[in-house]
Design a protein around this motif. Structure first.
Motif: not given
Length: 737
Positions: A649, A651, A677
């Protein structure tokens, strides 16, 4: 004096009327579905109920309890029944949900209906009744059910021989449920224990056998979710003759159920004859059997048993199916074959689950003293899985990153203080000095008794109109849909759809939440959950502690929902419609070369997907966006990142000492800062853990993830405007060639 008494009497009368009106307004919605049916002096309709509930009377906490209600209505010439079947565990007193299904019967009629209730308590005294739409009670009955702990291996056996696998009772099989779901993470360095839902995790499961007939299989994968394993064996053609169940629906339900991480075992030529139920799942094809085998010593060798299966009752040979393994299906493995090369055990993965075909019938093996060792060998690597919705229903009190999973992008906050101050100043000037100066100018100050109320009403109406037309919808719905699918023998994909949704109210709303007929719905993250957890500020509003009437089937949904301003309810919706959404899926042809993924992936869904990724272990290939019909070559795997979720992701966050990403409490009021995200990271973590703890790592298994935001939901609020935050994850566990 008399006039004074009359005024007091009028005052009391008005007060009583006002209180009565308020009481009716508050209680009317509840009363509409809390009516006590009027019983008949006798069942003059002649309708009778027969009920079979659970799996051989068993069910599991946090999983659906299937209820099969058969209505016999033989009174020819009698009045038709237009009404509903209702199910309750508290004698319909609304201290728990009431589940209903509409029925319409014209005599003579015999028909079977399916209802599903949520297993939330240890032991049920189930009540079922048939009620006309006018509230007249026609018939009622009850059934006692037994609750099983979440970590028990519930093995359903569909066989004419009700004792075929009873020797497995209380044995220990398979791997325990894994500690991977973020839903069960306690936020303080471990998983919930003690009497909390996660207590069964980490323990080797003990088998409970449920003896079933084909007619006992519910036509929905969610209805099968309490079963961990399902065995078909020793079935004659007559076992299925005359059954009215929907075979295509059950075949779809079995695929959805296996894909969620379950174990399907089909044995013998009799099981193979029902291959239309498993046509996309079996790792073999029929070669025109059955055949007879003089011995099964190959099974003894494979399972490391000290003794060999022995024939009983004077039989000369074992009966087995003659099959050809589907070696062209990635993941198909022949686990055992005899000296002549006859396949005895063949297996293949499907989605998160596994399918086995065992060539001999199982009944002759019941007398083999070492038969449990065969099952230990078959299920050595099989790990119990809860369904995704069940994980959410088991969520612990500390699951406080709900705002990350289901973010509410809009809140009905207080107006700007300066604007409110300006409005109040104008109002005070209008009803005070301005009103007085105008009336004094015309020398009609006595009209203030009329002008002040009129000005108050005008300003109130104006404030209401402005507030009603400020672009804020009635409801804000945040929704996450998890499509967990497997690739069948025909190349198409099928599986389950699990939607989590938070319904947030911008005002006082009384509405019906319509749900698709083939979906089952339940509450998640609620104050009235099984263990009394309170999830705080995401479950507020007048209805958050009120039981519901839940209608299933056609016209289904929640007919009577009330939410106050800033009220919220959280739901899970489960169905088997993933095949209708993804069809031929994201077809990936992948090989492992020196531990590196290589191959192609093609979008055959007809939909556009974003952030497509292919991964195995911690090796992730970022594909990007895929348009319908697009086919691309896999690139070079990326490396680095603190976790698998981070790599998928992008993230960026730190992890705590246990490897789980740090979480932070969100503010109890005000808008939540939306981060797509972060939401995707939370969804993946809740599905398989931060580092893929809930995923199979054996063999050539790899996974495909993809995202979309335009998939139609399975629910809709009736006659209410809404804004939405929709996110769909397509999750495909596959096997490399």
């Amino acid at each position: 004096m008399q006039a004074c008494k009359q005024n007091k009497f009028r005052h009391k009368l008005v007060t009583a009327a006002l209180c009565g009106w308020i009481a009716v307004a508050l209680l009317w919605p509840a009363a509409s579905y809390a009516q006590t049916p009027t019983p008949l002096a006798s069942n003059s309709s002649g309708a009778k109920l027969e009920v079979k509930a659970g799996f051989d009377g068993n069910y599991k906490l946090h999983e659906w309890v299937p209820i099969q209600v058969s209505v016999a209505f033989d009174k020819a010439g009698g009045d038709s029944i237009v009404g509903r079947i209702e199910a309750s565990t508290t004698n319909f007193d609304r201290s728990s949900p009431i589940y209903t299904r509409a029925v319409q019967l014209t005599p003579p009629a015999r028909k079977t209906f399916w209802l599903y209730i949520m297993g939330r308590e240890f032991g049920y005294n189930l009540q079922i009744r048939l009620v006309r739409d006018d509230g007249t009670l026609i018939s009622q009955t009850s059934s006692q059910l037994t609750a099983l702990p979440a970590g028990v291996f519930l093995m359903g056996v569909v066989s004419e021989d009700t004792r075929a696998l009873n020797y497995l009772k209380d044995t220990k099989l398979a791997q325990p449920v894994g500690n991977y779901s973020a839903f069960l993470y306690d936020g303080y360095g471990g998983y919930s224990g003690g009497n909390k839902p996660g207590a069964s995790r980490g323990n080797t499961p003990t088998v409970t056998v449920a003896n079933l007939s084909p007619a006992d299989l519910p036509p929905t994968g969610a209805g099968l979710s309490a079963l961990d394993g399902l065995v078909f064996s020793d079935l004659s053609v007559s076992s299925f003759a005359g059954n009215t169940f929907d075979r295509p629906a059950i075949a779809n339900a079995l695929a959805s159920w296996v894909g969620q991480g379950k174990a399907l075992i089909v044995a013998g030529d009799s099981g193979l004859r029902q291959s239309d139920l498993f046509s996309n799942l079996l790792p073999v094809q029929d070669e025109g059997g059955p055949i007879t085998l003089p011995d099964l010593t190959a099974l003894q060798s494979a399972s490391h048993a000290p003794s060999a299966p022995a024939l009983a009752n004077g039989n000369a040979n074992f009966t087995a199916a003659k099959v050809k393994p589907l070696t062209n299906i990635p993941g198909t493995v022949v686990l055992s074959k005899n000296a002549q090369g006859v396949p005895l055990v063949v297996t293949r993965p499907f989605g998160m689950g596994q399918v086995w075909f065992v060539a001999p019938e199982l009944k002759p093996l019941a007398g083999w003293k070492d038969a449990p060792l065969l099952w230990n060998w078959l299920l050595t690597d099989y790990q119990l899985h809860f369904s995704y919705a069940s994980e959410a229903r088991q969520a612990t009190q500390a699951y406080y990153n709900l705002e990350d999973l289901l973010p509410i992008a809009q809140r009905n906050d207080l107006p700007d203080p300066i604007a409110l101050l300006v409005f109040l100043v104008i109002y005070v000037l209008a009803v005070g000095p301005v009103n007085y100066l105008i009336l004094r100018h015309f020398d009609r100050r006595e009209l203030a008794w009329f002008t002040i109320p009129i000005l108050t009403i005008v300003f109130s109406i104006g404030a209401f109109v402005v507030g009603s037309n400020n672009g804020v919808s009635d409801l804000v719905i945040s929704r996450v849909n998890i499509l967990t699918v497997g690739q069948g023998n025909d190349g198409n994909f099928s599986g389950s759809s699990t939607e989590l949704a938070s319904v947030y109210s911008n005002g006082r709303n009384h509405f019906k939440l319509q749900v698709e007929p083939d979906a089952l719905s339940s509450h998640v993250f609620e104050q009235e959950s099984a263990y009394g957890y309170n999830f705080g500020n995401r479950n507020y509003g007048s209805s958050s502690n009120q039981p519901d009437v839940i209608q299933q089937g056609p016209g289904g949904g929640y007919p009577d929902l009330n939410l106050n301003t800033r009220g919220s309810r959280n739901y899970a919706f489960e169905s088997d419609n993933a095949d209708k959404i993804v069809g031929k899926g994201l077809a990936a042809q992948v090989t492992f070369n020196g531990g590196t993924l290589s191959g192609t992936i093609a979008n055959r869904t007809g939909l556009e997907w974003s952030d497509v990724s292919v991964f195995a272990g911690r090796k992730v290939v970022k594909v990007g966006d895929l348009k319908p019909g697009q086919k691309v070559q896999l690139g070079v795997p990326i490396s680095g990142g603190t976790s698998l979720v981070n790599q998928l992701t992008d993230y960026k966050t730190s992890s705590n000492s246990n490897g789980y990403r740090n979480r932070y409490y969100q503010p109890s009021s005000g808008p939540h800062e939306f981060d797509l995200s972060q939401q995707k990271a939370t969804v993946l973590e809740s599905l398989f853990g931060t580092n893929g703890e809930g995923l199979k790592t054996i063999g050539n298994t790899f996974y495909v993830t993809a995202w979309a935001n335009n998939i139609k939901p399975t629910f809709q609020p009736e006659n209410r405007t809404e804004t939405n935050n929709n996110l769909t994850l397509l999750f495909e566990p596959l096997t490399a060639s």
